[in-house]
Design a protein around this motif. Structure first.
Motif, PDB file in Angstrom:
ATOM      1  N   ALA A 310       0.978  -1.046   0.182  1.00 34.29           N
ATOM      2  CA  ALA A 310       0.095  -0.037  -0.138  1.00 34.29           C
ATOM      3  C   ALA A 310       1.038   1.234  -0.078  1.00 34.29           C
ATOM      4  CB  ALA A 310      -1.064   0.064   1.205  1.00 34.29           C
ATOM      5  N   LEU A 311       1.831   1.048   0.805  1.00 32.31           N
ATOM      6  CA  LEU A 311       2.755   2.412   0.686  1.00 32.31           C
ATOM      7  C   LEU A 311       3.497   2.630  -0.631  1.00 32.31           C
ATOM      8  CD1 LEU A 311       4.737   4.525   2.257  1.00 32.31           C
ATOM      9  CD2 LEU A 311       6.296   2.753   2.902  1.00 32.31           C
ATOM     10  N   LEU A 312       3.972   1.423  -1.287  1.00 35.09           N
ATOM     11  CA  LEU A 312       4.641   1.799  -2.601  1.00 35.09           C
ATOM     12  C   LEU A 312       3.543   2.178  -3.435  1.00 35.09           C
ATOM     13  CD1 LEU A 312       6.955  -1.355  -2.633  1.00 35.09           C
ATOM     14  CD2 LEU A 312       7.529   1.172  -2.336  1.00 35.09           C
ATOM     15  N   LEU A 313       2.226   1.828  -3.667  1.00 31.52           N
ATOM     16  CA  LEU A 313       1.400   2.162  -4.537  1.00 31.52           C
ATOM     17  C   LEU A 313       0.990   3.408  -4.166  1.00 31.52           C
ATOM     18  CD1 LEU A 313      -1.044  -1.028  -4.532  1.00 31.52           C
ATOM     19  CD2 LEU A 313       0.355  -0.053  -6.690  1.00 31.52           C
ATOM     20  N   SER A 314       0.819   4.060  -2.991  1.00 31.89           N
ATOM     21  CA  SER A 314       0.371   5.369  -2.829  1.00 31.89           C
ATOM     22  C   SER A 314       1.520   6.241  -2.932  1.00 31.89           C
ATOM     23  CB  SER A 314       0.513   5.402  -1.246  1.00 31.89           C
ATOM     24  OG  SER A 314      -0.760   4.685  -0.536  1.00 31.89           O
ATOM     25  N   LEU A 315       2.792   5.865  -2.996  1.00 24.98           N
ATOM     26  CA  LEU A 315       3.953   6.614  -3.543  1.00 24.98           C
ATOM     27  C   LEU A 315       4.006   6.776  -4.807  1.00 24.98           C
ATOM     28  CD1 LEU A 315       6.346   8.427  -2.429  1.00 24.98           C
ATOM     29  CD2 LEU A 315       7.694   6.113  -2.696  1.00 24.98           C
ATOM     30  N   LEU A 316       3.451   5.756  -5.671  1.00 25.82           N
ATOM     31  CA  LEU A 316       3.384   5.655  -7.106  1.00 25.82           C
ATOM     32  C   LEU A 316       2.454   6.777  -7.447  1.00 25.82           C
ATOM     33  CD1 LEU A 316       4.610   4.682  -9.786  1.00 25.82           C
ATOM     34  CD2 LEU A 316       2.964   2.592  -9.431  1.00 25.82           C
ATOM     35  N   ILE A 317       1.133   6.586  -6.959  1.00 25.15           N
ATOM     36  CA  ILE A 317       0.109   7.533  -7.241  1.00 25.15           C
ATOM     37  C   ILE A 317       0.297   9.125  -6.842  1.00 25.15           C
ATOM     38  CG2 ILE A 317      -2.146   8.017  -6.426  1.00 25.15           C
ATOM     39  CD1 ILE A 317      -2.823   5.148  -5.985  1.00 25.15           C
ATOM     40  N   VAL A 318       1.126   9.092  -5.666  1.00 20.21           N
ATOM     41  CA  VAL A 318       1.491  10.794  -5.652  1.00 20.21           C
ATOM     42  C   VAL A 318       2.411  11.110  -6.573  1.00 20.21           C
ATOM     43  CG1 VAL A 318       2.818  12.069  -3.986  1.00 20.21           C
ATOM     44  CG2 VAL A 318       1.350  10.583  -2.912  1.00 20.21           C
ATOM     45  N   GLY A 319       3.261  10.650  -7.048  1.00 19.11           N
ATOM     46  CA  GLY A 319       4.380  10.539  -8.344  1.00 19.11           C
ATOM     47  C   GLY A 319       3.484  11.044  -9.392  1.00 19.11           C
ATOM     48  N   LEU A 329       9.642  16.856  -8.814  1.00 19.82           N
ATOM     49  CA  LEU A 329       9.113  15.817  -7.818  1.00 19.82           C
ATOM     50  C   LEU A 329       8.555  14.595  -8.176  1.00 19.82           C
ATOM     51  CD1 LEU A 329       9.280  15.536  -4.467  1.00 19.82           C
ATOM     52  CD2 LEU A 329       7.400  16.830  -4.606  1.00 19.82           C
ATOM     53  N   GLY A 330       7.577  14.799  -9.425  1.00 22.32           N
ATOM     54  CA  GLY A 330       6.802  13.610  -9.911  1.00 22.32           C
ATOM     55  C   GLY A 330       7.649  12.739 -10.438  1.00 22.32           C
ATOM     56  N   MET A 331       8.596  13.562 -11.445  1.00 18.24           N
ATOM     57  CA  MET A 331       9.434  13.054 -12.206  1.00 18.24           C
ATOM     58  C   MET A 331      10.620  11.942 -11.412  1.00 18.24           C
ATOM     59  SD  MET A 331      12.742  14.243 -14.443  1.00 18.24           S
ATOM     60  CE  MET A 331      13.569  13.925 -13.083  1.00 18.24           C
ATOM     61  N   GLY A 332      11.051  12.521 -10.273  1.00 17.77           N
ATOM     62  CA  GLY A 332      11.971  11.733  -9.246  1.00 17.77           C
ATOM     63  C   GLY A 332      11.232  10.379  -8.848  1.00 17.77           C
ATOM     64  N   ILE A 333       9.948  10.584  -8.342  1.00 14.75           N
ATOM     65  CA  ILE A 333       9.091   9.390  -7.883  1.00 14.75           C
ATOM     66  C   ILE A 333       8.953   8.553  -8.984  1.00 14.75           C
ATOM     67  CG2 ILE A 333       7.266   8.524  -6.804  1.00 14.75           C
ATOM     68  CD1 ILE A 333       7.074  11.245  -5.498  1.00 14.75           C
ATOM     69  N   LEU A 334       8.412   8.548 -10.165  1.00 15.14           N
ATOM     70  CA  LEU A 334       8.107   7.864 -11.062  1.00 15.14           C
ATOM     71  C   LEU A 334       9.264   7.237 -11.803  1.00 15.14           C
ATOM     72  CD1 LEU A 334       5.436   9.957 -12.988  1.00 15.14           C
ATOM     73  CD2 LEU A 334       5.161   8.053 -11.388  1.00 15.14           C
ATOM     74  N   TRP A 335      10.528   8.178 -11.786  1.00 19.47           N
ATOM     75  CA  TRP A 335      11.746   7.614 -12.348  1.00 19.47           C
ATOM     76  C   TRP A 335      12.108   6.289 -11.530  1.00 19.47           C
ATOM     77  CZ3 TRP A 335      15.176   9.179 -16.361  1.00 19.47           C
ATOM     78  CH2 TRP A 335      16.413   8.512 -16.503  1.00 19.47           C
ATOM     79  N   PHE A 336      12.059   6.471 -10.089  1.00 25.15           N
ATOM     80  CA  PHE A 336      12.677   5.414  -9.281  1.00 25.15           C
ATOM     81  C   PHE A 336      11.845   4.321  -9.542  1.00 25.15           C
ATOM     82  CE2 PHE A 336      12.069   2.801  -5.436  1.00 25.15           C
ATOM     83  CZ  PHE A 336      13.369   2.794  -4.921  1.00 25.15           C
TER      84      PHE A 336
END
Length: 637
Positions: A310-319, A329-336
């Motif tokens: 759930a944490l990872l999915l939430s982080l992906l959605i936030v990105g 900020l969104g690019m950094g998260i999605l890139w990871f």
């Protein structure tokens, strides 16, 4: 010009710092997969160097493609193998520095698109570069020789990205033909050369898509761009997905061949792995890094797994949600996440390796730096100088801790025995960590400690075959050393869990025995060991069964029991025939002294090689020798 001089000096300072930090680790040893991938460097000779280098380059064992560019770079250093790791590690470090420069250029290019202040772009680009180069998560990639493959793939991926950006940014303002040429060339360089270094370079397409939905989303896309993107970006990814999908579906609920987990289980295990990666990025701790983390349990419905997923999915959605308003900020998260899309999902690979973060780390650092910048600007608007000071102090302290831990990790790589002990301590239920510690102790002559390590490991892992098998193999090194009980060993071989390294260990024991380098091991015991492993229900994969029949054939050939040798050669050939197996049969029949059987064996070899000329190319000399010998025997009758 005045701005460029200090920037160059800062870059030199960062690169110099990286050299100083990694320098102690350059004097470490070759480890684990280094030997498996580079062992045949010993076959390169001074008298036939060019052809030997070509043979080594084109016969990689890491994948179906073989990674020839990476292997060619290793082959050029053949004179330093296997006694001098320093030149290999030095080249790895130089590649890391080159990648750092490319990371700086990429960061500056993308920050320029998103920020208006040039000085801000300069300082943030330098900060991103420094953290990426100096983060302790990078140490194992740089100092683990075989991970040059990862570095080379990253080198071509970053080069491809920069060429793509050069064309893409100017696509709407200059000649479309020239822009498309840059974009296509970048993609070609990144994909072709990158994949020939390591297959995860295919992610270049996904990285470009991440940039397109974030920092490049407001740059006009002229006519035909969507067709270009469909052909050069989506089609390679779709082809990869279609290739993997049947395999993933087939093994969704049953373990992959040679693994203990299914594709679905691996996907959920990766929730734990990715959280561990993020934890090591954000909160690095001394001695918490390494290569050997295989002790993840499969609990699909556990609270821990559900929470981390759930944490990872939430982080992906936030990105995804941030991609428009806060593009960096969104690019950094999605890139990871894009960087982990291949190796940290369902593909049949080992569960954990730090080098999978080599390029992914850049996205995480971009997100950290951009998040800090946004918070700093907010505190400035709110006129909170204490908050700004606290933020700057916290980021600075975090950076200093990162650098100190990197230095500590690099020094640890210079002490293989201590390193192995710490890895085993951190992963007490990892058979790879325990086995690596024991191997390191053996190489340093500490056989009793190695025996105790295997003994303890066999108790901690009661279904693991390797612990007892490797413990038994110690008898080949020291005949007087205590070995596991016969009953325990045979029972474990008959019913223990699968591990790919079991095959390697058994092959080593048979090889030592047949070369009379393990006389203390009784023939009857080895025979029982091989047959129990052959019957083990967890080792019924056809490839494994073929290997075991070959081991038995070699063993019986050593005993000069040619009837049993023939039985097992035929059993292996029924699974899959090959020129080396047919050559083995011909050699055995010749040594047996049966002219008729030898002539028949050579006829089979000749017929097979006539039908499979490419497979026999490497064995041409041996095949021709047997054919000539058999012809002479026929003519003499």
């Amino acid at each position: 010009m005045p701005d460029r001089i200090p920037t160059a000096l800062y870059l030199l300072f960062i690169l110099g710092s990286a050299i100083l930090l990694y320098y102690p680790g350059l004097y470490g040893a070759f480890l684990m997969d280094d030997h498996g991938n580079l062992a045949t460097l010993s076959d390169i000779s001074a008298t036939n160097t060019r052809s030997d280098i070509i043979a080594f380059t084109l016969n990689g064992v890491s994948s179906a493609i073989g990674r020839p560019i990476s292997l060619f770079s290793f082959a050029l250093q053949w004179e330093s193998w296997p006694d001098n790791p320093l030149p290999f590690k030095l080249v790895n470090l130089l590649l890391h520095l080159a990648n750092g420069l490319l990371i700086y250029l990429l960061s500056r290019q993308l920050l320029t698109l998103s920020l208006e202040a040039p000085r801000q772009v300069q300082w943030l680009s330098l900060a991103v570069t420094a953290l990426w180069l100096l983060h302790p998560l990078q140490v194992s990639t740089v100092l683990y020789v075989v991970q040059r493959m990862t570095e080379l793939a990253a080198l071509f991926t970053l080069t491809g990205l920069l060429l793509y950006l050069r064309g893409r940014i100017h696509l709407s303002t200059t000649s479309p033909r020239g822009s498309y040429l840059y974009m296509t060339t970048g993609l070609g360089v990144g994909l072709v050369l990158g994949i020939l270094s390591k297959e995860n370079a295919i992610l270049l397409c996904l990285y470009i898509l991440v940039l397109e939905v974030t920092v490049l989303r407001d740059i006009a896309r002229p006519r035909y761009w969507k067709y270009w993107a469909a052909l050069f970006l989506l089609l390679p990814l779709l082809s990869l997905a279609l290739y993997l999908l049947p395999i993933v579906i087939e093994y969704a609920f049953v373990p992959y061949p040679n693994r203990t987990f299914s594709s679905l289980e691996r996907l959920f295990i990766q929730s734990h792995v990715l959280v561990d990666y993020l934890n090591n990025i954000l909160l690095p701790r001394p001695n918490n890094f390494g290569l050997l983390r295989s002790d993840y349990s499969v609990e699909l419905l556990s609270i821990g797994t559900l929470l981390k997923t759930a944490l990872l999915l939430s982080l992906l959605i936030v990105g995804w949600r941030l991609r428009a308003r806060f593009a960096l900020l969104g690019m950094g998260i999605l890139w990871f996440f894009a960087g982990h899309a291949l190796e940290s999902t369902v593909v049949n690979l080992e569960l954990y390796f730090e080098h999978r973060n080599y390029l992914s780390l850049w996205g995480a650092i971009i997100a950290i730096i951009e998040g800090s910048r946004l918070l700093f600007e907010r505190l400035t608007r709110q006129r909170k100088p204490l908050g700004r000071l606290t933020l700057l102090s916290g980021v600075g302290l975090w950076g200093a801790v990162v650098v100190l831990i990197t230095l500590s990790e690099a020094r640890l790589w210079a002490n293989p025995t201590l390193q192995a002990a710490i890895w085993a301590q951190n992963s007490p239920r990892s058979h790879r960590a325990i086995g690596h510690l024991a191997d390191t102790l053996i190489h340093s002559g500490q056989l009793e400690k190695a025996k105790e390590t295997y003994k303890k490991g066999s108790e901690v892992l009661p279904h693991d075959i390797n612990m007892l098998l490797n413990w038994q193999e110690l008898q080949c090194v020291s005949p007087d050393i205590d070995t596991p009980s016969r009953e325990a060993l045979l029972s474990r071989l008959a019913s223990g869990n699968y591990a790919n390294s079991v095959t390697t260990a058994m092959e080593e024991i048979v090889d030592l025995k047949t070369r009379d380098r393990c006389k203390a091991l009784e023939n009857e015991l080895l025979e029982a060991m091989l047959h129990n492993l052959l019957r083990n229900p967890n080792f019924q994969d056809a490839r494994l069964q073929r290997n075991f029949h070959i081991f038995l054939a070699n063993f019986y050939d050593y005993l000069k029991d040619y009837d049993q040798t023939t039985i097992h050669i035929q059993a292996a050939a029924q699974i899959r025939n090959s020129p080396d197996l047919l050559l083995f049969n011909a050699d055995m029949q010749f040594n047996r002294g049966s002219k008729e059987s030898y002539i028949v064996a050579v006829a089979k070899l000749d017929r097979f090689c006539s039908e499979h000329k490419t497979l026999c190319l490497l064995y041409k000399k041996e095949v021709n020798s047997h054919i000539e010998q058999a012809t002479r025997l026929v003519n003499s009758q």
